[in-house]
Design an enzyme around this catalytic site. Sequence first.
Site, PDB file in Angstrom:
ATOM      1  N   CYS A   1      -6.918   3.843  10.649  1.00  0.00           N
ATOM      2  CA  CYS A   1      -5.948   2.991   9.320  1.00  0.00           C
ATOM      3  C   CYS A   1      -6.349   2.265   8.827  1.00  0.00           C
ATOM      4  O   CYS A   1      -7.046   0.814   7.714  1.00  0.00           O
ATOM      5  CB  CYS A   1      -4.921   2.792  10.024  1.00  0.00           C
ATOM      6  SG  CYS A   1      -3.953   2.336   7.921  1.00  0.00           S
TER       7      CYS A   1
ATOM      8  N   CYS B   1       3.294   5.877  12.006  1.00  0.00           N
ATOM      9  CA  CYS B   1       4.125   6.181  10.405  1.00  0.00           C
ATOM     10  C   CYS B   1       4.578   7.061   9.652  1.00  0.00           C
ATOM     11  O   CYS B   1       5.662   6.982   9.325  1.00  0.00           O
ATOM     12  CB  CYS B   1       3.379   5.017   9.413  1.00  0.00           C
ATOM     13  SG  CYS B   1       1.690   5.388   8.724  1.00  0.00           S
TER      14      CYS B   1
ATOM     15  N   LEU C   1       0.762  -1.208  -0.612  1.00  0.00           N
ATOM     16  CA  LEU C   1      -0.068  -0.158  -0.397  1.00  0.00           C
ATOM     17  C   LEU C   1       1.164   1.171  -0.271  1.00  0.00           C
ATOM     18  O   LEU C   1       1.530   1.883   1.201  1.00  0.00           O
ATOM     19  CB  LEU C   1      -0.988  -0.235   0.926  1.00  0.00           C
ATOM     20  CG  LEU C   1      -1.646  -1.448   1.378  1.00  0.00           C
ATOM     21  CD1 LEU C   1      -2.354  -1.318   2.813  1.00  0.00           C
ATOM     22  CD2 LEU C   1      -3.049  -1.535   0.157  1.00  0.00           C
TER      23      LEU C   1
END
Length: 378
Positions: free
Chosen positions: A105, A202, A36
């Site tokens: 997420c 992240c 991704l």
Amino acid sequence: MTRPLRVVAAMSGGVDSAVAAARAKEAGHDVTGVHLALSRNPASYRTGARGCCTIEDANDARRAADVIGIPFYVWDLSDRFHEDVVEDFMGEYAAGRTPNPCLRCNEKIKFAAVLDRALALGFDAVATGHYARLRTGDDGLVELHRAIDGGKDQSYVLGVLDQAQLRHSLFPLGDTPKPEVRREAAARGLLVADKPDSHDICFVADGDNAGWLREKLGDRAPNQGGAIVDESGEVLGRHQGTYAFTIGQRKGLRLGRPAPDGRPRFVLDIEPVSGTVTVGPREHLAVDGLTGIRPRWCGTVPGTLDGPGVTVQLRAHGEEHRAVVRVTGEKSAQTVEIDLLDPAYGIAPGQAAVVYDGGRVVGSATISATRRAAVSAR
């Protein structure tokens, strides 16, 4: 053995997702690796063990797929990630709340956007390297349970998954301790066997949340500074923006003078409109009640949960708190009221409360309000 499935293996470029993909293939499934691309401007190299979504990660995922012997593709979900995760993160902090972007997420990207695309393309399931276990209950529903490795258990950040998503999910690592996963990766010839785990958020690669928010929010922040006060309202210092603070924070207050009793101060409250940050002693952080909104249930919607195994976890690797949980209201506007039998400290609106019954995840809710526990006089 269950029938072979067509599986999308979400490959981050780390050791866990690589071994998960290898195990899915070894189980007889038709596996396709997918990395991704979540960053609009991916960095060339990660900083130590921080960050993700780098060019290096994409290359590591591709090499792992080659070793495993599966097709590999990159799906660009950067716009969706920015809208559903990054913008949500900024907006929550600007409003004085403390979000968990990993839950968002999983809810919006990995098990919504990715799963929706996979199903549309004819795949049956998505496999990830999360440490959690799935079981089929006596009622036929798929249950989400804690992983065998308690230190790596990630069921908390999966507590947003509903039954439809769980039915199309695979977590091949849930029954294996992390050291064994690394040894297996090395035995399989995967070069990521010793790659460090990623940490923190992240998309904030250097770990400086406050600095990142200051740069990104700019004039969008509701205030550009304000007062740091004690519980009596006395001004102790100034700050440049409430988004730099979270409930329970101790470091970085820069007050310049200690409390009269010499004890450290902690952030007790954040008022983003006026820009006021209130500080005080740790015992005033004690919370014994929570109100949750926007619940997500892994299976049947519960009514009241008050058994001996009912607990609530309030942080990704936080302790469990014995609790009584009540769900009220219609499906479109349910409220979750939680009485904590073991007080918690430093809990902020915006965090997720994940409800467990023993090792099984019941569901989760976003904390909208907290109730401070009574503090006895010293």
